[in-house]
Scaffold this motif. Structure first.
Motif, short mmCIF file in Angstrom:
data_model
loop_
_atom_site.label_atom_id
_atom_site.label_comp_id
_atom_site.label_asym_id
_atom_site.label_seq_id
_atom_site.Cartn_x
_atom_site.Cartn_y
_atom_site.Cartn_z
N ALA A 165 1.00 -1.04 0.20
CA ALA A 165 -0.05 0.29 0.05
C ALA A 165 0.75 1.03 -0.24
N PRO A 166 0.50 2.28 -0.90
CA PRO A 166 1.30 3.44 -0.86
C PRO A 166 2.15 4.03 1.11
N GLU A 167 0.79 3.95 1.76
CA GLU A 167 1.04 4.76 3.32
C GLU A 167 2.21 3.10 3.53
N TRP A 168 2.52 2.08 2.91
CA TRP A 168 3.27 1.41 4.34
C TRP A 168 4.69 2.29 3.14
N LEU A 169 4.89 2.05 1.73
CA LEU A 169 5.96 2.87 1.21
C LEU A 169 6.31 4.17 2.01
N ASP A 170 5.10 4.86 2.61
CA ASP A 170 5.82 6.20 2.79
C ASP A 170 6.68 6.04 3.76
N TYR A 171 5.63 4.93 4.78
CA TYR A 171 6.37 4.25 5.94
C TYR A 171 8.31 4.05 6.29
N ILE A 172 8.57 3.47 5.13
CA ILE A 172 9.77 2.99 4.57
C ILE A 172 10.13 4.30 4.51
N LEU A 173 9.96 5.01 3.97
CA LEU A 173 10.68 5.94 3.59
C LEU A 173 10.96 7.07 4.88
N THR A 174 10.45 7.34 5.28
CA THR A 174 9.99 8.16 6.85
C THR A 174 10.94 7.66 7.95
N ARG A 175 10.91 6.24 8.08
CA ARG A 175 11.23 5.74 9.40
C ARG A 175 12.69 4.34 8.63
N ALA A 176 12.77 3.78 8.12
CA ALA A 176 14.11 3.32 7.88
C ALA A 176 15.52 4.28 7.32
N VAL A 177 16.50 3.32 6.93
CA VAL A 177 17.72 3.52 6.83
C VAL A 177 17.29 4.55 5.62
N ARG A 178 17.67 5.22 4.78
CA ARG A 178 17.41 6.53 3.79
C ARG A 178 18.36 5.33 2.63
N ASP A 179 19.50 4.59 2.84
CA ASP A 179 20.33 4.12 2.06
C ASP A 179 19.10 3.35 1.28
N MET A 180 18.90 3.74 -0.14
CA MET A 180 18.10 2.28 -0.87
C MET A 180 18.36 0.65 -1.40
N GLY A 181 19.81 0.43 -1.12
CA GLY A 181 19.90 -0.53 -1.18
C GLY A 181 19.16 -1.50 0.38
N THR A 182 19.39 -0.64 1.33
CA THR A 182 19.62 -1.43 2.28
C THR A 182 18.07 -1.11 2.06
N GLN A 183 17.24 -0.47 1.68
CA GLN A 183 15.19 -0.37 1.78
C GLN A 183 14.85 -1.36 0.08
N MET A 184 15.35 -1.72 -0.70
CA MET A 184 15.56 -2.98 -1.63
C MET A 184 15.47 -4.05 -0.74
N ALA A 185 16.16 -4.35 0.19
CA ALA A 185 17.02 -5.64 0.84
C ALA A 185 15.38 -5.60 1.41
N LEU A 186 15.11 -4.58 2.37
CA LEU A 186 14.13 -4.47 3.52
C LEU A 186 12.34 -5.38 2.45
N ILE A 187 12.41 -4.97 1.36
CA ILE A 187 11.04 -5.26 0.51
C ILE A 187 11.67 -6.50 0.64
N ASP A 188 12.49 -6.60 -0.20
CA ASP A 188 13.14 -8.33 -0.27
C ASP A 188 12.82 -9.83 0.60
N THR A 189 12.62 -8.70 2.20
CA THR A 189 12.84 -9.54 3.40
C THR A 189 11.34 -9.61 3.74
N LEU A 190 10.50 -9.11 3.37
CA LEU A 190 8.94 -8.74 3.57
C LEU A 190 8.69 -9.53 2.78
N ASP A 191 8.76 -9.81 1.26
CA ASP A 191 8.31 -10.82 0.71
C ASP A 191 8.89 -12.22 1.54
N ARG A 192 10.43 -12.63 1.81
CA ARG A 192 10.29 -13.87 2.12
C ARG A 192 9.25 -13.96 3.59
N LEU A 193 9.30 -13.59 4.21
CA LEU A 193 8.49 -13.34 5.67
C LEU A 193 6.98 -13.65 5.28
#
Length: 226
Positions: A165-193
């Motif tokens: 959902a768009p609001e989840w992406l907003d949460y990731i952008l504002t709360r997670a480490v700003r490095d894009m590689g790490t944020q991409m890895a976060l998406i991969d982790t969500l998919d795996r879990l």
């Protein structure tokens, strides 16, 4: 959640194909051409997080016998190409090594890709090295806007078949480490879990993984301060 499941998925290996270019599309095209045998001497500069290291590693992956060296690592020009990162951090020994590598590659027909955080003329380097770096093609990278980052994360999630959902992406952008590689890895982790649990991604899971990432980053920072 078990500790094993809490481990973040590793970021994908840097490649030209998984670099979200946005306003840096022209620079990406020139680096692709350089890796294919075009311009031999290229300098890339831009702020932290603009993708310099990703592109240098992608260049090395695309070039046969290419080497990658960050500031502080040994600089050698034994192959067909060299990618040297963070040149503004080179000490005198590193500067002399890069100067020698430049001359060897120029004489031997090789390629040199360098990256820094400022224009060539402002680099705190020896004049002869600074002049040579600035004599080639100079590419300026800009950081992605939040909307561009959101589009990149959304596209990555779409390729995984992971609805976010768009609001989840907003949460990731504002709360997670700003490095894009790490944020991409976060998406991969969500998919795996999501696959492990056989459940769709929820905002609660997004928060859990973001908090894990934040805790890991804080732990690393504390270790660095010791």
């Amino acid at each position: 959640m078990q500790q094993l499941s809490l481990q973040l998925a590793p970021p994908p290996e840097p490649a030209f194909d998984n670099f979200f270019a946005a306003s840096n599309a022209a620079a990406l095209a020139q680096l692709r051409a350089a890796a294919a045998g075009g311009e031999r001497f290229v300098y890339v500069w831009g702020p932290r997080g603009s993708g310099k290291t990703h592109l240098l590693r992608a260049f090395v992956a695309a070039m046969p016998e290419a080497r990658y060296a960050a500031a502080g690592e040994a600089i050698e020009a034994g192959g067909a190409a060299l990618a040297c990162d963070d040149v503004q951090r080179l000490d005198l020994v590193g500067q002399l090594a890069l100067f020698d590598a430049y001359n060897r590659l120029k004489t031997g027909g090789g390629s040199l890709l360098t990256a820094g955080d400022r224009p060539p003329a402002d680099l705190p380097l020896r004049e002869d090295l600074r002049t040579r770096i600035g004599a080639g093609v100079v590419l300026h990278l800009t950081s992605l806007s939040d909307e561009e980052k959101k589009a990149a994360l959304s596209e990555h999630a779409r390729r995984l078949g992971l609805p976010l959902a768009p609001e989840w992406l907003d949460y990731i952008l504002t709360r997670a480490v700003r490095d894009m590689g790490t944020q991409m890895a976060l998406i991969d982790t969500l998919d795996r879990l999501s696959l492990e649990r056989k459940r769709p991604v929820t905002l609660a899971l997004v928060r859990e993984v973001v908090q894990l990432l934040d805790g890991a980053a804080r732990s690393t920072n504390m270790k660095d301060l010791r």
